[in-house]
Design an enzyme around this catalytic site. Structure first.
Site, short mmCIF file in Angstrom:
data_model
loop_
_atom_site.label_atom_id
_atom_site.label_comp_id
_atom_site.label_asym_id
_atom_site.label_seq_id
_atom_site.Cartn_x
_atom_site.Cartn_y
_atom_site.Cartn_z
N ARG A 85 0.83 -1.20 0.00
CA ARG A 85 0.00 0.00 0.00
C ARG A 85 0.87 1.25 0.00
NH1 ARG A 85 -4.85 1.34 4.16
NH2 ARG A 85 -5.21 3.42 3.39
N ARG A 94 -5.96 2.55 -3.42
CA ARG A 94 -5.03 1.75 -2.63
C ARG A 94 -5.12 0.27 -2.98
NH1 ARG A 94 -8.26 3.33 2.20
NH2 ARG A 94 -7.35 5.32 1.74
N ASP A 97 -7.07 -2.07 1.76
CA ASP A 97 -7.48 -1.30 2.94
C ASP A 97 -8.18 -2.26 3.89
OD1 ASP A 97 -8.03 0.97 4.54
OD2 ASP A 97 -10.03 1.12 3.70
N ASP A 99 -10.12 -2.38 7.62
CA ASP A 99 -10.69 -1.58 8.72
C ASP A 99 -11.28 -2.51 9.77
OD1 ASP A 99 -10.12 0.93 7.64
OD2 ASP A 99 -12.00 1.02 6.53
P1 AMP Z 1 -7.37 4.62 6.32
O1 AMP Z 1 -6.35 5.36 5.52
O2 AMP Z 1 -8.78 5.05 6.06
O3 AMP Z 1 -7.22 3.12 6.27
O4 AMP Z 1 -7.13 5.03 7.83
C1 AMP Z 1 -6.07 4.47 8.53
C2 AMP Z 1 -5.95 5.20 9.85
O5 AMP Z 1 -7.17 5.11 10.57
C3 AMP Z 1 -4.86 4.61 10.73
O6 AMP Z 1 -4.03 5.66 11.13
C4 AMP Z 1 -5.59 4.02 11.92
O7 AMP Z 1 -4.87 4.21 13.11
C5 AMP Z 1 -6.90 4.79 11.93
N1 AMP Z 1 -8.04 4.06 12.45
C6 AMP Z 1 -8.90 4.50 13.39
N2 AMP Z 1 -9.86 3.61 13.66
C7 AMP Z 1 -9.64 2.56 12.84
C8 AMP Z 1 -10.32 1.30 12.66
N3 AMP Z 1 -11.42 0.98 13.36
N4 AMP Z 1 -9.81 0.45 11.73
C9 AMP Z 1 -8.72 0.79 11.00
N5 AMP Z 1 -8.02 1.95 11.13
C10 AMP Z 1 -8.49 2.82 12.06
#
Ligand code: AMP
Length: 162
Positions: A85, A94, A97, A99
């Site tokens: 990534r 990306r 991803d 979550d």
């Molecule tokens: P993204 O780029 O949308 O994948 O966001 C990643 C960022 O979101 C990272 O810095 C994580 O620490 C933060 N984050 C906060 N809550 C979550 C969650 N529930 N799952 C994954 N990432 C999270």
């Protein structure tokens, strides 16, 4: 030892062979220490939301884990990093991803981790696969509120079994 917790992880990819990236990530999640893969949704295809590039392939998995939520997030981020990534700009297309959607019935609100995931209720590409494998965790009203977002099943790959 900590009791296992049921958690849900959303997977999304939209570069290269996105379906292969999602399936590979499922296999890697199944290999996380102190964690077992309980269920995997079908693969879905959705148009990018707050992002750009080709359609996403999305799925949700249910896991049972003895890891604490921050440790689980670290393992998921290592899998993301392993998938190459890159983040040239915010919400860039990306490779992969991951979550963390739900961690038992826990609520977490730290700087690095918010659970339930704060944007999951607005996203059909999360709620539809989550409802497939955990119908009790998504209400009809929640599904209705995202019904305008386009999401379609990826035809299952003959030979893959699913
Ligand atoms: P993204 O780029 O949308 O994948 O966001 C990643 C960022 O979101 C990272 O810095 C994580 O620490 C933060 N984050 C906060 N809550 C979550 C969650 N529930 N799952 C994954 N990432 C999270």
């Amino acid at each position: 030892m900590r009791d296992p917790v049921t958690a849900y992880v959303a997977l999304g990819a939209n570069l290269g062979d996105a379906a292969a990236a999602v399936k590979d990530a499922m296999a890697r999640i199944a290999q996380i220490d102190q964690t077992t893969l309980a269920r995997a949704s079908s693969l879905y295809r959705s148009a990018p939301v707050e992002s750009s590039g080709p359609d996403y392939v999305n799925a949700v998995v249910e896991i049972r884990t003895r890891l604490a939520a921050p440790d689980l997030l670290a393992r998921l981020q290592a899998i993301e990093a392993g998938a190459g990534r890159e983040r040239p700009f915010r919400n860039a297309p990306r490779t992969l991803d991951l979550d963390l959607l739900l961690y038992g019935s826990g609520r977490i609100d730290s700087e690095r981790l918010q659970v339930p995931h704060p944007r999951m209720q607005q996203r059909a590409f999360v709620l539809v696969p989550l409802a497939e494998i955990a119908p009790g965790r998504v209400s009809p009203a929640q599904l209705k509120s995202v019904a305008g977002q386009s999401i379609t099943l990826v035809p299952s790959d003959p030979g893959h079994g699913a």
